[in-house]
Write an enzyme that holds these catalytic residues in place. Structure first.
Site, mmCIF file in Angstrom:
data_model
loop_
_atom_site.group_PDB
_atom_site.id
_atom_site.type_symbol
_atom_site.label_atom_id
_atom_site.label_comp_id
_atom_site.label_asym_id
_atom_site.label_seq_id
_atom_site.Cartn_x
_atom_site.Cartn_y
_atom_site.Cartn_z
ATOM 1 N N SER A 34 0.818 -1.217 0.000
ATOM 2 C CA SER A 34 0.000 0.000 0.000
ATOM 3 C C SER A 34 0.849 1.264 0.000
ATOM 4 O O SER A 34 1.728 1.423 0.849
ATOM 5 C CB SER A 34 -0.895 0.032 1.237
ATOM 6 O OG SER A 34 -1.771 -1.057 1.222
ATOM 7 N N HIS A 65 -3.909 0.216 -4.688
ATOM 8 C CA HIS A 65 -3.249 -0.924 -5.325
ATOM 9 C C HIS A 65 -3.663 -0.907 -6.795
ATOM 10 O O HIS A 65 -4.800 -1.194 -7.131
ATOM 11 C CB HIS A 65 -3.680 -2.250 -4.680
ATOM 12 C CG HIS A 65 -3.062 -2.499 -3.351
ATOM 13 N ND1 HIS A 65 -2.069 -3.430 -3.156
ATOM 14 C CD2 HIS A 65 -3.267 -1.927 -2.161
ATOM 15 C CE1 HIS A 65 -1.703 -3.428 -1.886
ATOM 16 N NE2 HIS A 65 -2.427 -2.521 -1.252
ATOM 17 N N MET A 218 -1.795 -7.266 7.090
ATOM 18 C CA MET A 218 -2.821 -8.173 6.537
ATOM 19 C C MET A 218 -2.344 -8.889 5.276
ATOM 20 O O MET A 218 -3.161 -9.281 4.447
ATOM 21 C CB MET A 218 -4.088 -7.365 6.222
ATOM 22 C CG MET A 218 -4.631 -6.570 7.403
ATOM 23 S SD MET A 218 -6.010 -5.518 6.917
ATOM 24 C CE MET A 218 -6.200 -4.487 8.388
ATOM 25 N N ASN A 242 1.368 3.391 10.708
ATOM 26 C CA ASN A 242 0.598 3.878 11.870
ATOM 27 C C ASN A 242 1.127 3.127 13.087
ATOM 28 O O ASN A 242 1.744 2.082 12.932
ATOM 29 C CB ASN A 242 -0.908 3.608 11.680
ATOM 30 C CG ASN A 242 -1.194 2.153 11.388
ATOM 31 O OD1 ASN A 242 -0.891 1.651 10.300
ATOM 32 N ND2 ASN A 242 -1.769 1.463 12.338
ATOM 33 N N HIS A 256 -7.368 3.736 6.501
ATOM 34 C CA HIS A 256 -6.689 3.411 5.242
ATOM 35 C C HIS A 256 -6.026 4.660 4.657
ATOM 36 O O HIS A 256 -4.939 4.585 4.071
ATOM 37 C CB HIS A 256 -7.683 2.797 4.249
ATOM 38 C CG HIS A 256 -7.036 2.308 2.983
ATOM 39 N ND1 HIS A 256 -6.049 1.340 2.981
ATOM 40 C CD2 HIS A 256 -7.202 2.657 1.686
ATOM 41 C CE1 HIS A 256 -5.642 1.121 1.725
ATOM 42 N NE2 HIS A 256 -6.335 1.905 0.927
HETATM 43 N N1 HPA Z 1 -3.068 -3.277 11.310
HETATM 44 C C1 HPA Z 1 -3.143 -4.203 10.333
HETATM 45 N N2 HPA Z 1 -2.711 -3.976 9.098
HETATM 46 C C2 HPA Z 1 -2.167 -2.782 8.838
HETATM 47 C C3 HPA Z 1 -2.055 -1.777 9.808
HETATM 48 C C4 HPA Z 1 -2.536 -2.039 11.118
HETATM 49 O O1 HPA Z 1 -2.470 -1.204 12.032
HETATM 50 N N3 HPA Z 1 -1.473 -0.709 9.219
HETATM 51 C C5 HPA Z 1 -1.233 -1.064 7.928
HETATM 52 N N4 HPA Z 1 -1.649 -2.314 7.691
#
Ligand code: HPA
Length: 283
Positions: A34, A65, A218, A242, A256
């Site tokens: 991403s 994406h 993920m 994050n 997102h």
């Molecule tokens: N959790 C899960 N997947 C993610 C996160 C998150 O905080 N940030 C970017 N992908």
């Protein structure tokens, strides 16, 4: 469950189509996560093929994406770059999420470089950091959704592949070396894979920290497992987009948009590492 024959046919159709579009042999598959898709614009002698045109590839549905494969050269290495990937949470079965890795193996690639966006769990991590993945915890696999469940594809690898050496130490050391020379801070840690698409609760994040995760995301581990099953070397890098909210009282909830925004900020340093590792020749 999709039969062995159907999976093999999907892989073979994708390979046949790609060979006919571009006959070059691949050395490495590079998966861009991403917000990191811009590296694909730097590929030289590029042939760009939308996933929708490739048999067996599912179109990427996630914003950010792009959903195309870019075949060409990066730092003089023959690569295929995935500008976006398929995720389990989009509803694709794991054999399809990981299909590009097996296709890459048959196109000649012996190395997979995987990037992702991840949430930071290690308290030392800050938004914008990059983490070299030293190991993973496959919570999705442990819960019964594993890309190698079903009949084993003997042509690729064994029924019970080992995972103690999932992330190639030599490639990892090269990434650390390149980062040091480029004055880029490169952290190291354990990546925990969750299914998503909801972000984690504070209690889940505390659990992940307790079991030794430094970052959570993920994706990635399915591709890594299938690559290792096929005997490919793996380099994994997470962009920390994050940081975990271990209590509802701290920070802001993740989104997102935040992930995409931080990904763009991380991209130049991530690309410097990727280019440097490729320029080292992957040997
Ligand atoms: N959790 C899960 N997947 C993610 C996160 C998150 O905080 N940030 C970017 N992908």
């Amino acid at each position: 469950m999709t039969t062995l024959n159907a999976i093999q046919e999907s892989i073979q159709s994708a390979v046949a189509y790609l060979r006919q579009r571009d006959g070059r042999r691949w050395r490495a598959l590079v998966v861009l996560g991403s917000g990191l898709g811009a590296l694909a614009d730097e590929v030289e002698d590029a042939v760009r093929i939308p996933y929708a045109d490739i048999p067996g590839f599912a179109p990427a549905t996630v914003q950010g994406h792009k959903g195309q494969l870019v075949i060409g050269k990066l730092a003089s290495v023959a690569v295929a770059v995935m500008q976006g990937r398929m995720h389990f949470y989009e509803g694709y079965p794991l054999w399809q999420v990981t299909l590009p890795v097996r296709v890459a193996r048959l196109m000649g690639a012996d190395t997979v470089i995987i990037t992702n966006a991840a949430g930071g769990i290690n308290r030392d991590f800050k938004v914008g950091d990059i983490m070299l993945i030293s190991d993973h915890i496959n919570l999705v696999g442990m819960a019964g959704h594993h890309p190698l469940i079903g009949p084993n594809l003997e042509a690729f690898g064994p029924r019970f592949p080992e995972m103690t050496t999932a992330y190639d130490r030599h490639l990892g050391n090269q990434a650390m070396h390149v980062a040091r020379r480029a004055n880029v801070l490169l952290r190291q840690g354990v990546y925990a894979c969750v299914a998503g698409p909801s972000f984690e609760t504070p209690a889940e994040l505390r659990f992940l920290r307790m079991i030794g995760a430094d970052a959570v995301g993920m994706s990635t581990v399915h591709e890594v497992i299938v690559a290792r099953h096929a005997g490919m070397r793996v380099l994994g890098l997470s962009g920390i987009t994050n940081v975990a909210r271990l209590s509802p009282d701290e920070g802001e909830p993740p989104s997102h948009e935040e992930v995409m925004h931080a990904g763009v900020h991380i991209a130049p340093r991530m690309f410097a590492i990727l280019r440097g590792v490729l320029a080292g020749g992957l040997d």
